[in-house]
Structure formats: C-alpha cells, structure tokens
Design a protein around this motif. Structure first.
Motif, short mmCIF file in Angstrom:
data_model
loop_
_atom_site.label_atom_id
_atom_site.label_comp_id
_atom_site.label_asym_id
_atom_site.label_seq_id
_atom_site.Cartn_x
_atom_site.Cartn_y
_atom_site.Cartn_z
N ASP A 93 0.46 4.28 0.15
CA ASP A 93 0.10 5.37 1.05
C ASP A 93 0.46 5.08 2.51
O ASP A 93 0.67 6.00 3.29
CB ASP A 93 -1.39 5.68 0.96
CG ASP A 93 -1.77 6.32 -0.36
OD1 ASP A 93 -1.14 7.33 -0.72
OD2 ASP A 93 -2.69 5.82 -1.03
N ARG A 94 0.55 3.79 2.85
CA ARG A 94 0.78 3.43 4.25
C ARG A 94 2.13 2.78 4.50
O ARG A 94 2.73 2.97 5.56
CB ARG A 94 -0.33 2.50 4.75
CG ARG A 94 -1.68 3.17 4.93
CD ARG A 94 -2.56 2.36 5.88
NE ARG A 94 -2.75 0.99 5.42
CZ ARG A 94 -3.79 0.57 4.71
NH1 ARG A 94 -4.73 1.44 4.37
NH2 ARG A 94 -3.92 -0.68 4.34
N ARG A 122 -0.33 13.54 -2.89
CA ARG A 122 -1.70 14.03 -2.85
C ARG A 122 -1.71 15.53 -2.56
O ARG A 122 -2.76 16.16 -2.58
CB ARG A 122 -2.50 13.32 -1.75
CG ARG A 122 -2.31 11.81 -1.69
CD ARG A 122 -2.83 11.11 -2.91
NE ARG A 122 -2.74 9.65 -2.75
CZ ARG A 122 -2.75 8.79 -3.76
NH1 ARG A 122 -2.82 9.25 -5.00
NH2 ARG A 122 -2.68 7.50 -3.53
N PRO A 157 5.21 8.46 -0.50
CA PRO A 157 3.98 7.98 -1.15
C PRO A 157 3.60 8.88 -2.31
O PRO A 157 4.13 9.99 -2.46
CB PRO A 157 2.94 8.06 -0.02
CG PRO A 157 3.47 9.06 0.93
CD PRO A 157 4.96 8.95 0.87
N ASN A 163 0.87 -1.17 0.00
CA ASN A 163 0.00 0.00 0.00
C ASN A 163 0.91 1.23 0.00
O ASN A 163 1.51 1.54 1.02
CB ASN A 163 -0.90 0.01 1.24
CG ASN A 163 -1.88 1.17 1.22
OD1 ASN A 163 -1.54 2.28 0.82
ND2 ASN A 163 -3.10 0.92 1.68
#
Length: 245
Positions: free
Chosen positions: A51-52, A67, A64, A49
């Motif tokens: 993002d994590r 955003r 990551p 993942n």
C-alpha cells in the motif's frame, strides 16, 4: 510478528498483482528487473508494504491492491456528466454495471461531446487527476466545419487567445480534409470549460462533432459507445505516477 506488520514478500505481491507466477516473479527479481522505492531489489524474500511502497517491474509501476473502483466509460453524445439529473436527461449512472460501487466522475464532458470519462470512488486520485496543476493531457478527435488550410492549422497549433486567456494545445495532428469538413486530433492539458470548441471557433472552424479518445496514457481503443471497463493494471500504474501517488 504478523505479516501485516512486517510486510509481504515481494514475489507474493507481484503474483497477486497478476505480473507473473510467484516462481516467475522470483526470476524477475533475480534478473534485477524489480525496483522498490527506486532501488533495484535482487534478494529473494524482501518484504514490502504494497500500500505504501512504490514497486516497478521493467520500469512500469505496479499499483497497490485495489481498495477502490476505477472504471472507463465511453460516454455517448446526449448524456450529461452527472450521476443524476433533475431534468430527467440520461446520465452516467445509467451506463454503470449494477455491481459498481458509489462512484463519481473525474472531470466532465459536455453533453454533446462523446468519449472517454473515468469514474472512481478514490477521492484523492480523482482530485489530482482533475486538478490543472498535474497537467494531465487529454486527446480529442475533432470534426470541424469547413476545410482548414495550413495557415489555420498552424495558427491553432501555435495557440490562440480566448476570452479567459491564451491557450496552446500540446499537439495538433491533421488527419484529413474532406469536401466540407476537416478531421483533427488535438491533445491539450487545459481543463477550461469547452476549451476545444472555443479554440476551433476562434480559428473560424466550429466543431461539428467532438470526442475524447484519451486521458493521459488511457485510450478509448475499441470500447463501444455506452460500454464500461476497468482500468488495466498498466493504465492505473501510469496514472498514479502521473499524479504523484
């Protein structure tokens, strides 16, 4: 099961981050140069993942997918560290590209201090980067009045007592002594108001000119005054590590 719920192949994440092509990323994995959450990954097809999970290549953090925006501005002297000013003085917003999102500055620089300032719309990142508990070092170029002798330089390096308590720089480097000025590089993690200027006043050599040249691993380099650039992948990854994100 969708790719979103089961994760993304590691080599695809590395390629999307600009580390290397997908095939070259597979070679990096085979060679044991990639870590996920502190564990070396050598098998192909590992899903993560982005993002994590914390991903590293040769020890360097791969941030990551972005955003948010993360910009570096070389703030000119005379510009206030705000996005608007009721007194009509020049502000940071005047130097941002039209494509910039709604940004806020991380920390401040005095109006008469030039140099590096980071702008972002990532609230948690900005909060941590500015918070004194993370002790993010800042580096300054200082032109001080008068010729500082070795005693004054050593006194500064050992730390001085200000009206709001003692303060000790992380590093003081003497660059040169002129006929009526001294050039120094000072690194300090204290975020107190006008701290470098007050330190120099205390040792009897007020600041004639002050510029911030670095925040943590981010350096101003050859970015012209008044110009802006994106944080690089390496810079953002190092800052995320520094503030525990």
């Amino acid at each position: 099961m969708s790719e979103e719920t089961e994760g993304v192949r590691l080599q695809k994440v590395l390629a999307a981050a600009g580390v290397a092509s997908r095939r070259a990323s597979e070679i990096l994995i085979e060679e044991g140069r990639v870590e996920v959450n502190g564990q070396v990954v050598t098998e192909q097809g590992r899903r993560v993942n982005p993002d994590r999970d914390q991903i590293r290549v040769d020890g360097s953090r791969i941030p990551p997918p972005r955003r948010h925006q993360y910009l570096v501005l070389n703030k000119p002297r005379g510009v206030v560290s705000t996005m608007d000013d009721p007194e009509g003085r020049p502000t940071l917003s005047e130097y941002l590209p039209r494509t910039a999102q709604r940004l806020f500055h991380v920390g401040r620089l005095d109006t008469d201090t030039e140099g590096i300032i980071i702008l972002t719309n990532d609230g948690e990142f900005a909060h941590r980067l500015a918070h004194p508990s993370y002790e993010v070092p800042k580096t300054y170029f200082v032109q001080a009045a008068g010729v500082m002798d070795n005693h004054a330089v050593k006194r500064l390096a050992k730390g001085v007592r200000l009206d709001d308590g003692p303060v000790k720089p992380d590093k003081v480097k003497l660059i040169s002594r002129g006929k009526d000025a001294t050039l120094l590089e000072i690194t300090i993690h204290s975020g107190r108001n006008r701290v470098v200027r007050r330190m120099m006043d205390t040792v009897g050599h007020p600041v004639d000119r002050l510029g911030r040249t670095g925040i943590g691993p981010v350096r101003l380099g050859n970015l012209p005054v008044g110009e802006v650039r994106d944080l690089t992948r390496e810079e953002l990854g190092a800052l995320l590590d520094l503030v525990g994100l």
